[in-house]
Design an enzyme around this catalytic site. Structure first.
Site, PDB file in Angstrom:
ATOM      1  N   CYS A 110     -42.743 -14.140  14.646  1.00  0.00           N
ATOM      2  CA  CYS A 110     -41.767 -13.942  13.576  1.00  0.00           C
ATOM      3  C   CYS A 110     -40.385 -14.445  13.992  1.00  0.00           C
ATOM      4  O   CYS A 110     -39.921 -14.163  15.098  1.00  0.00           O
ATOM      5  CB  CYS A 110     -41.695 -12.460  13.209  1.00  0.00           C
ATOM      6  SG  CYS A 110     -40.674 -12.127  11.766  1.00  0.00           S
ATOM      7  N   ARG A 119     -44.302 -12.548   0.291  1.00  0.00           N
ATOM      8  CA  ARG A 119     -43.948 -11.493   1.245  1.00  0.00           C
ATOM      9  C   ARG A 119     -42.469 -11.571   1.613  1.00  0.00           C
ATOM     10  O   ARG A 119     -41.849 -10.585   1.993  1.00  0.00           O
ATOM     11  CB  ARG A 119     -44.820 -11.634   2.500  1.00  0.00           C
ATOM     12  CG  ARG A 119     -44.607 -10.529   3.515  1.00  0.00           C
ATOM     13  CD  ARG A 119     -45.542 -10.668   4.702  1.00  0.00           C
ATOM     14  NE  ARG A 119     -45.502  -9.467   5.518  1.00  0.00           N
ATOM     15  CZ  ARG A 119     -44.632  -9.272   6.509  1.00  0.00           C
ATOM     16  NH1 ARG A 119     -43.730 -10.197   6.782  1.00  0.00           N
ATOM     17  NH2 ARG A 119     -44.650  -8.157   7.205  1.00  0.00           N
TER      18      ARG A 119
END
Length: 501
Positions: free
Chosen positions: A318, A416
């Site tokens: 991430c 998302r």
């Protein structure tokens, strides 16, 4: 008169100094041991109404959790959350696959209709038999089967399957047979495989090879079983209008818990979806997130969540903190959110930042009820994808990608990150590869034993006792300097081989 002394810091003081701490930044000071390791009980809750035997959750990522991983998690006493980077019907099929299993096996049987001819199915060493069903697909009546040995002995390879198939009713077993029962059936009748059946329809096939593989791992318990007697499984959805239709299909498939999958969950879109889920399916638990602050958590608690997912930018793939300059160190985030969630009895999932068993200990003791993992489970036998050989690393690897990577976004995960398909996509994740970890049926039990040893060192015999010791200021922590972190790991060697178990 007893001497009073201060050693370390209580969590409340440590996490209120304006620093954003990761798991590696902090260390617990040992407490008093008055029980054996085996006395540690790690049973917990994923959400208000979903109990687990172990605090382990697999992440809803398309390189981590599909039906095989979710089945294995349930068998171990945890739970898998199936990703939503597929069509609603495909995601619902994965849920049905988990609900129709009672053994965590890997199986991809070939189905054919009786008037079909075998072309090249047996060219693969992985196909020992072909199942012949009425429609040539799963979920229909089994008519018979053709073993590879039978086909190899045929002179006419163009003959229809219905003319050469074996018809043997005893090859079938009920869907709820466990590993011991299937193993007994195989041994008693000298079979190489059995067909799992429910309601007169084929569900799956289990080979002797797979049963022997699973038997070689630590013994499985009852697993995470719902009131319907089936394994429990969760699914991720987004917050768009189309996700309401996805939710309906998942509910019909038997999903046990829903996770609203967003990198930043404190939004009007998620609040509205939480309310919709609770109004439409009041018996279904919904987990909100992701959040990292107390105010974010409070908003979702007020909206009606049954659980909270904590973490923003802490995963190994991430890049949210780097790209957006938003997020929080995971140790601080877990402690802060857990503090406010505990007041409402809302379980917290520590999502991301887990590399070692010690990180799991820290996450749980700091207030989380469960830990959700992606990279820790990626590359395992049960993770989606095929293995490739890395010539440089000299090992097998599997692809592992962030749901914020451009590659994943092209399949739909951009929602998302509150993305609009008509606008530019900005990556908040990367694509990489992780080494083969073997089966989670071995990895998880050994890791859980290490976690139990950590709890024993802290004098906590359960998650609740750990939380009580932390909040009563009995457990103390300190911040580790960079040198202390080096000292706490392997150092001073010219070479070493690190094996966890």
């Amino acid at each position: 008169m007893a001497t009073e002394f201060e050693d370390g810091f209580p969590a409340e003081k440590l996490f209120n100094q304006g620093y954003s701490y990761t798991y590696d930044d902090v260390i617990f000071l040992p407490h008093y041991i008055d029980f054996p390791t085996d006395a540690v009980n790690l049973s917990t809750k994923l959400s208000r109404n979903v109990p687990l035997s172990i605090p382990w959750v697999s992440s809803p990522m398309d390189t981590v959790t599909e039906s095989y991983m979710a089945s294995a998690m349930a068998a171990l006493g945890g739970i898998g959350i199936v990703h939503s980077n597929v069509t609603p019907s495909e995601q619902a099929d994965m849920i049905r696959s988990v609900k129709s299993r009672r053994v965590p096996i890997l199986s991809s049987p070939v189905f054919k209709a009786p008037d079909s001819r075998i072309a090249d199915e047996f060219d693969s060493h992985d196909v020992p038999f072909v199942l012949v069903t009425q429609s040539g697909t799963q979920k229909t009546k089994l008519l018979g089967y053709v073993a590879k040995s039978d086909w190899l002995g045929l002179k006419d390879k163009e003959i229809k399957l219905g003319e050469v198939m074996r018809t043997d009713a005893n090859v079938c077993v009920p869907w709820d047979y466990d590993l011991r029962q299937i193993d007994g059936k195989l041994k008693e009748e000298g079979r190489d495989f059995v067909v799992v059946e429910e309601g007169g329809e084929v569900v799956d096939a289990v080979t002797k090879e797979e049963v022997d593989r699973v038997k070689g791992y630590p013994k499985l318990g009852k697993g995470t079983v719902g009131s319907d007697g089936r394994w429990m499984v969760g699914a991720a959805i987004g917050t768009r209008e189309s996700d309401k239709e996805r939710l309906e299909q998942l509910v019909k498939a038997g999903v046990d818990v829903i996770v609203l999958d967003s990198s930043q969950g404190n939004s009007v879109y998620q609040v509205e979806m939480i309310k919709y889920v609770k109004q439409t399916y009041p018996e279904l638990d919904v987990i909100g997130g992701n959040v990292v602050t107390m105010s974010q958590a409070q908003n979702l608690i007020k909206a009606g969540v049954d659980g909270l997912r904590v973490g923003m930018g802490s995963g190994s793939i991430c890049t949210t903190q780097e790209v957006c300059a938003v997020g929080r160190g995971q140790a601080t985030a877990v402690y802060k959110v857990s503090s406010i969630a505990a007041q409402s009895g809302i379980p917290v999932i520590a999502d991301g930042g887990i590399s070692f068993s010690g990180h799991i200990v820290k996450a749980l003791v700091l207030g989380a009820s469960t830990v959700m993992m992606g990279s820790f489970l990626a590359g395992s036998t049960e993770a989606p994808g095929a293995y490739e050989y890395d010539e440089k690393k000299k090992c097998r690897v599997k692809k592992y990608r962030g749901m914020g990577s451009l590659e994943a976004m092209t399949k739909g995960s951009d929602q998302r990150y509150l993305g609009d398909t008509a606008k530019l996509k900005i990556a908040q994740g990367v694509v990489g590869a992780v080494a083969d970890k073997g089966s989670v049926l071995k990895l998880v039990p050994y890791t859980m034993q290490a976690v139990k040893q950590g709890f024993q060192d802290l004098g906590a015999s359960s998650l609740q006792s750990a939380h009580d010791l932390l909040r009563s200021k009995t457990l103390r922590l300190e911040v580790r300097t960079a040198a202390a972190q080096v000292e706490g790991g392997v150092h001073g060697l010219t070479s070493h081989e690190k094996k966890a178990f």
